[in-house]
Structure formats: C-alpha cells, structure tokens
Design an enzyme around this catalytic site. Structure first.
Site, PDB file in Angstrom:
ATOM      1  N   ASN A  13     -17.122  26.366  -3.801  1.00 52.26           N
ATOM      2  CA  ASN A  13     -18.031  25.384  -3.200  1.00 52.26           C
ATOM      3  C   ASN A  13     -17.382  24.909  -1.900  1.00 52.26           C
ATOM      4  OD1 ASN A  13     -19.662  23.286  -2.478  1.00 52.26           O
ATOM      5  ND2 ASN A  13     -19.249  22.004  -4.279  1.00 52.26           N
ATOM      6  N   LYS A  15     -18.616  23.013   0.346  1.00 52.52           N
ATOM      7  CA  LYS A  15     -19.034  21.670   0.749  1.00 52.52           C
ATOM      8  C   LYS A  15     -19.390  21.661   2.252  1.00 52.52           C
ATOM      9  CE  LYS A  15     -16.407  19.966  -3.118  1.00 52.52           C
ATOM     10  NZ  LYS A  15     -15.620  18.923  -3.743  1.00 52.52           N
ATOM     11  N   HIS A 106     -24.223  18.097  -8.346  1.00 47.25           N
ATOM     12  CA  HIS A 106     -22.807  17.864  -8.028  1.00 47.25           C
ATOM     13  C   HIS A 106     -22.562  16.355  -7.933  1.00 47.25           C
ATOM     14  CE1 HIS A 106     -18.950  17.853  -6.042  1.00 47.25           C
ATOM     15  NE2 HIS A 106     -18.819  19.119  -6.423  1.00 47.25           N
ATOM     16  N   GLU A 108     -20.844  14.627  -6.001  1.00 42.47           N
ATOM     17  CA  GLU A 108     -20.915  14.056  -4.648  1.00 42.47           C
ATOM     18  C   GLU A 108     -22.368  13.750  -4.276  1.00 42.47           C
ATOM     19  OE1 GLU A 108     -18.652  17.142  -2.730  1.00 42.47           O
ATOM     20  OE2 GLU A 108     -16.859  16.418  -3.771  1.00 42.47           O
ATOM     21  N   GLY A 185     -10.808  17.064  -5.815  1.00 44.61           N
ATOM     22  CA  GLY A 185     -10.135  16.813  -4.537  1.00 44.61           C
ATOM     23  C   GLY A 185      -8.935  15.904  -4.634  1.00 44.61           C
ATOM     24  N   SER A 223      -9.848  20.469  -8.723  1.00 45.29           N
ATOM     25  CA  SER A 223      -8.483  20.869  -8.337  1.00 45.29           C
ATOM     26  C   SER A 223      -8.027  22.180  -8.976  1.00 45.29           C
ATOM     27  CB  SER A 223      -7.494  19.735  -8.631  1.00 45.29           C
ATOM     28  OG  SER A 223      -7.830  18.588  -7.877  1.00 45.29           O
TER      29      SER A 223
END
Ligand code: 13P
Length: 264
Positions: A13, A15, A106, A108, A185, A223
């Site tokens: 991904n 992003k 997702h 986010e 992240g 991660s």
C-alpha cells in the site's frame, strides 16, 4: 481447502507516495528481483496499490513482467457508475481500466476521511456488484487494545459488512486485512503470536458468517518488514501481508513476498 492451503497475498500500500520517477525505479528494481529469483503465482499473489494517478503507469510497467503483479486501487467512490461527482472514481471506472482489486476501510480513511460504516457498506456494495475483489481492512486502536476490547471491535467491523456480502462474494471477492492501528507506521509490529491469535478469532468469526470462512485470505498489516515477515508467514491463519512503508523499497517488498512464498 483449509486456511493453510490459501495462496498468500502480499500487497504493497503506497498510500500518498511516491513520484512517477521513483515508481519507474521501483518497477525496474522489482522486475530485476523477480528475474533473479522468480516467485510463482502458485506460491504467492503479489499486488501494489499506488495512487489513482499512477495506476495506469504501474499497470503498464507490470505488464512487462513474466508473472502477474496486480495493480490495486486504494479506494473507490461510494457513488456508482458515472456522473457529476467531482473528484470521485467509481467501481465502474476502475473496472473499465482493468483494475480488479480495491482497498476498502483502511484505518487512515476511517479516521481521517470520514469513512464510516454506512459509507464503507456503499463502497463495498458497489465494488462487489461491479466484480471487484475488496481487501477489507479492520483493526483496533491502542486504546481499544488496552481496554481489552480489540477482538470485539475487529469482529464488529467484519459483522458490519455481513449484510452486503453474499456467500459467493465472501468466497471469491473478499480478502480481509487485519491492521492494528497502533502498529501502522510505528515500527511496532504485533507479535506473531498476538497476530495469529487475532487472525484465528477472525477466521472463527468468518466461519459463522459464511461457509467459505476457511477459504478467505486474512492478511496482516502494521510495520511488516523483511525482518519480521518470515515469522508472521509461518502462522497458520496469516495468509499474507498488507505492507506500507517497506513496500516503497522494491527489494524490501520483494523479500517480504519471498518470505510468504517460501513459508506457505
Ligand atoms: P506500515 O507497514 O507502514 O506500518 O503501514 C501498514 C499499512 O497501513 C498498510 O496498509
């Protein structure tokens, strides 16, 4: 088929990254990695989700590879078809561009872009009815984990979509990605044991919703890097990875795909 015979998926991904010139470098490097040591499609499905504006380029670059690498959309509109919806990209338009997979839910987008349960149901309905496969993302926050409600939250997120997914769609058009928000992240990965425990709960939950519960790939995200991929890949109910940061480097992403290809 049992959960252990599911062909894993490793999906990058990207992003809101990278620039077109970096994509060029990435696709060349990844192509070289595949040439040096091929990963067969029977061993592992590989996919990358770039921004909308880079989807066509990525697709064209990937078509030069000797194996299929899928281009995945990071999102889809809750509006269907075509029409006056400035800035939106519908499932129909994705399909029209030969994009067959899309990320939905997702964290986010849930947290920063107001994708609530209703919006996610609309997006998923459109994606499935158009024939796209959805990678549906679920995951708890650190606060929810500390309160001991992680499982409840994640299972509820899956139950939330049950009303818009048919039995055949569960089987052929749904991939689940478990991404604990606190691991995204941050460099903190869920331990392989904790991730497997949650994946096993998700599998149980899926089996209650559909007779295809054993056939659905459940990916881990948060991660993931070459250093932890091997251990995650050996877990029975972890059928692949949704990789953020480490997917921006072609060699790291390749190593993660290799770890899953070899472990399964
Ligand atoms: P990181 O791998 O950077 O933690 O991101 C995970 C993620 O959000 C993938 O969708």
């Amino acid at each position: 088929m049992s959960a252990s015979t599911i062909v894993p998926w490793v999906i990058g991904n990207w992003k809101m990254n990278p620039t077109l010139s970096s994509i060029q470098e990435w696709t060349e490097q990844f192509g070289q990695c595949l040439q040096q040591a091929a990963i067969s499609e029977e061993q592992c499905h590989i996919a990358v989700a770039p921004t909308f504006i880079a989807l066509s380029k990525v697709q064209a670059d990937f078509s030069l590879y000797s194996r299929k690498v899928h281009a995945v959309a990071q999102d889809v509109s809750r509006f269907e078809g075509t029409g006056a919806f400035t800035g939106e990209v519908s499932a129909t338009l994705l399909k029209d561009s030969q994009i067959n997979h899309v990320l939905i839910g997702h964290s986010e987008r849930r947290e920063l872009l107001a994708d609530d349960t209703d919006v996610l149901r609309q997006k998923l309905t459109n994606a499935l009815q158009t024939g796209l496969t959805a990678v549906f993302c679920v995951g708890e926050s650190l606060e929810q984990r500390e309160q001991g409600v992680a499982e409840q939250v994640v299972l509820q997120q899956i139950c939330d979509i049950a009303s818009v997914v048919s039995d055949t769609q569960w089987e052929s058009q749904i991939i689940i990605a478990y991404e604990p928000i606190w691991a995204i992240g941050t460099g903190k990965t869920a331990s392989a044991q904790d991730a497997q425990a949650m994946h096993a709960k998700i599998r149980e939950g899926l089996k209650q919703l559909t007779s295809s519960g054993d056939k659905i790939a459940i990916l881990y995200g948060g991660s993931v890097k070459p250093e932890n991929a091997e251990e995650l890949a050996t877990c029975a109910d972890i059928n692949g990875a949704l990789v953020g940061g480490a997917s921006l480097k072609a060699d790291s992403f390749y190593k993660i795909a290799q770890a899953f290809a070899q472990a399964k």
